[in-house]
Design an enzyme around this catalytic site. Sequence first.
Site, PDB file in Angstrom:
ATOM      1  N   LYS A  88       0.804  -1.223   0.000  1.00  0.00           N
ATOM      2  CA  LYS A  88       0.000   0.000   0.000  1.00  0.00           C
ATOM      3  C   LYS A  88       0.840   1.278   0.000  1.00  0.00           C
ATOM      4  O   LYS A  88       0.464   2.275  -0.590  1.00  0.00           O
ATOM      5  CB  LYS A  88      -0.929   0.017   1.227  1.00  0.00           C
ATOM      6  CG  LYS A  88      -1.941  -1.109   1.290  1.00  0.00           C
ATOM      7  CD  LYS A  88      -3.161  -0.814   0.476  1.00  0.00           C
ATOM      8  CE  LYS A  88      -4.366  -1.691   0.729  1.00  0.00           C
ATOM      9  NZ  LYS A  88      -4.191  -3.127   0.795  1.00  0.00           N
ATOM     10  N   GLU A 110     -10.540   6.296   1.963  1.00  0.00           N
ATOM     11  CA  GLU A 110     -11.402   5.259   2.501  1.00  0.00           C
ATOM     12  C   GLU A 110     -10.508   4.153   3.035  1.00  0.00           C
ATOM     13  O   GLU A 110      -9.369   4.004   2.600  1.00  0.00           O
ATOM     14  CB  GLU A 110     -12.269   4.687   1.374  1.00  0.00           C
ATOM     15  CG  GLU A 110     -11.608   3.613   0.489  1.00  0.00           C
ATOM     16  CD  GLU A 110     -10.483   4.123  -0.409  1.00  0.00           C
ATOM     17  OE1 GLU A 110     -10.361   5.345  -0.576  1.00  0.00           O
ATOM     18  OE2 GLU A 110      -9.711   3.288  -0.940  1.00  0.00           O
ATOM     19  N   SER A 377       2.087  -9.885  -0.819  1.00  0.00           N
ATOM     20  CA  SER A 377       1.642  -8.487  -0.764  1.00  0.00           C
ATOM     21  C   SER A 377       1.778  -7.851   0.614  1.00  0.00           C
ATOM     22  O   SER A 377       1.899  -6.635   0.726  1.00  0.00           O
ATOM     23  CB  SER A 377       0.189  -8.392  -1.243  1.00  0.00           C
ATOM     24  OG  SER A 377      -0.646  -9.261  -0.492  1.00  0.00           O
TER      25      SER A 377
HETATM   26  C1  LIG Z   1      -5.158  -4.233   0.625  1.00  0.00           C
HETATM   27  C2  LIG Z   1      -4.408  -5.501   0.493  1.00  0.00           C
HETATM   28  C3  LIG Z   1      -4.646  -6.404  -0.583  1.00  0.00           C
HETATM   29  C4  LIG Z   1      -5.745  -6.222  -1.592  1.00  0.00           C
HETATM   30  O1  LIG Z   1      -5.684  -5.093  -2.381  1.00  0.00           O
HETATM   31  P1  LIG Z   1      -5.218  -5.114  -3.908  1.00  0.00           P
HETATM   32  O2  LIG Z   1      -5.590  -3.755  -4.392  1.00  0.00           O
HETATM   33  O3  LIG Z   1      -5.960  -6.198  -4.618  1.00  0.00           O
HETATM   34  O4  LIG Z   1      -3.761  -5.351  -3.915  1.00  0.00           O
HETATM   35  C5  LIG Z   1      -3.850  -7.521  -0.676  1.00  0.00           C
HETATM   36  N1  LIG Z   1      -2.878  -7.792   0.229  1.00  0.00           N
HETATM   37  C6  LIG Z   1      -2.630  -6.970   1.266  1.00  0.00           C
HETATM   38  C7  LIG Z   1      -1.563  -7.333   2.231  1.00  0.00           C
HETATM   39  C8  LIG Z   1      -3.384  -5.795   1.434  1.00  0.00           C
HETATM   40  O5  LIG Z   1      -3.140  -4.998   2.480  1.00  0.00           O
END
Ligand SMILES: *Cc1c(COP(=O)(O)O)cnc(C)c1O
Length: 394
Positions: A88, A110, A377
């Site tokens: 993020k 948001e 992620s």
């Molecule tokens: C917010 C989040 C996601 C999902 O959001 P995308 O826009 O699809 O990347 C995935 N993994 C983590 C760790 C997140 O914080």
Amino acid sequence: MRAKTAKGRFGRFGGCFVPETLMPALTELARAYYRFSRQKDFKEELASLLRRYAGRPTPLFLAERFSRFIGCEVYLKREDLAFTGAHKINNTLGQALLARWCHKKRLIAETGAGQHGVATATVAALFGMKCSIYMGELDWQRQHLNVVRMKLLGAEVIPVRSGSKTLKDAINETMRDWIASFPYTHYVFGTVAGPHPYPLIVRNFQAVIGREAKRQILEQAGRLPDYLVACVGGGSNSLGLFHPFRRHREVRFIGVEAAGRGLASGFHAATLCRGRPGVLHGSFSYVLQDKNGQIASTHSVSAGLDYPGVGPEHSYYREIGRASYTAVTDSEALRAFHLLCEKEGIIPALESAHALAWVIKNRRRFRKRDIVIVNLSGRGDKDVAEVAKIEGKE
Ligand SMILES: *Cc1c(COP(=O)(O)O)cnc(C)c1O
């Protein structure tokens, strides 16, 4: 292959379906983005922030014990090591810098699980900007630690009591604020969805993931990967990884959605697998809808995947067959969560565990020499209590 983004379209998807009152804010943003993001000074300032503040580049790690279990070479792109614990921050730093170049004094956003809210509050503090975060009341209760974090960082956190009291209602409220405040306020949208120019802006700020991964895999393995695998909520971490590889047709893209309690159960968030094209939050894309075209309620064990929409570029990739979209269940994701903890000493976010679960489930399809990159992620510290609670019950 080139997505047509000139008018904010990706094939027939995307666009800008918003009330007339929001158009001045979006037009100003698009103009500023095209003007500033190409300038050398802007690019250098962002690259320097990503390096010195967010800890980039993140490593590309060959997970050897996990690979042995799968039967091919699995590399993890370690976004869990980026500052604030997920990808993020790449987007919030980029958008905050854009806001500063536009002389905006305030950031609004948001948030669902609170991860995007925390990343926005973080950069607002860094830049000395005011910050308001809208959060559905249900999410407020479920993710209370993140409410405390945002407040510590100096943000005002505003509970949203309308609709289902979750992310989609928080987005509506943030748009309402922005209509009245855009001369001094920037809306930091959290994923590759929403009206033009957000899908384009967020994808380009997240593409740093794929650019690094490409350089790193060429250095470490001497060739491009066979598969890129990432979880899809709104779709930003996956597109960030995929985008720089889009012209390499031999690299297969796999997007993994949340099948929750199973696709047949009705309790899931698998928008591309089970949705239909429609308009949500200003963009034409796949949307989870009920029989009457109302936005369906969603379920996933991972709050970050719990969204009934998806970025329009994914809908386009699905339609032209550039990417394949599948879904794994809560329990498959939980199993993958444990496996990575035990095999590699890494606690993944439950969102990321969905991508790992697809690799585990499909391990028979890989040849020994195949190279798979999984986008990790985020880190899973935020999910530890939830996992303990679920497994205590069972
Ligand atoms: C917010 C989040 C996601 C999902 O959001 P995308 O826009 O699809 O990347 C995935 N993994 C983590 C760790 C997140 O914080």
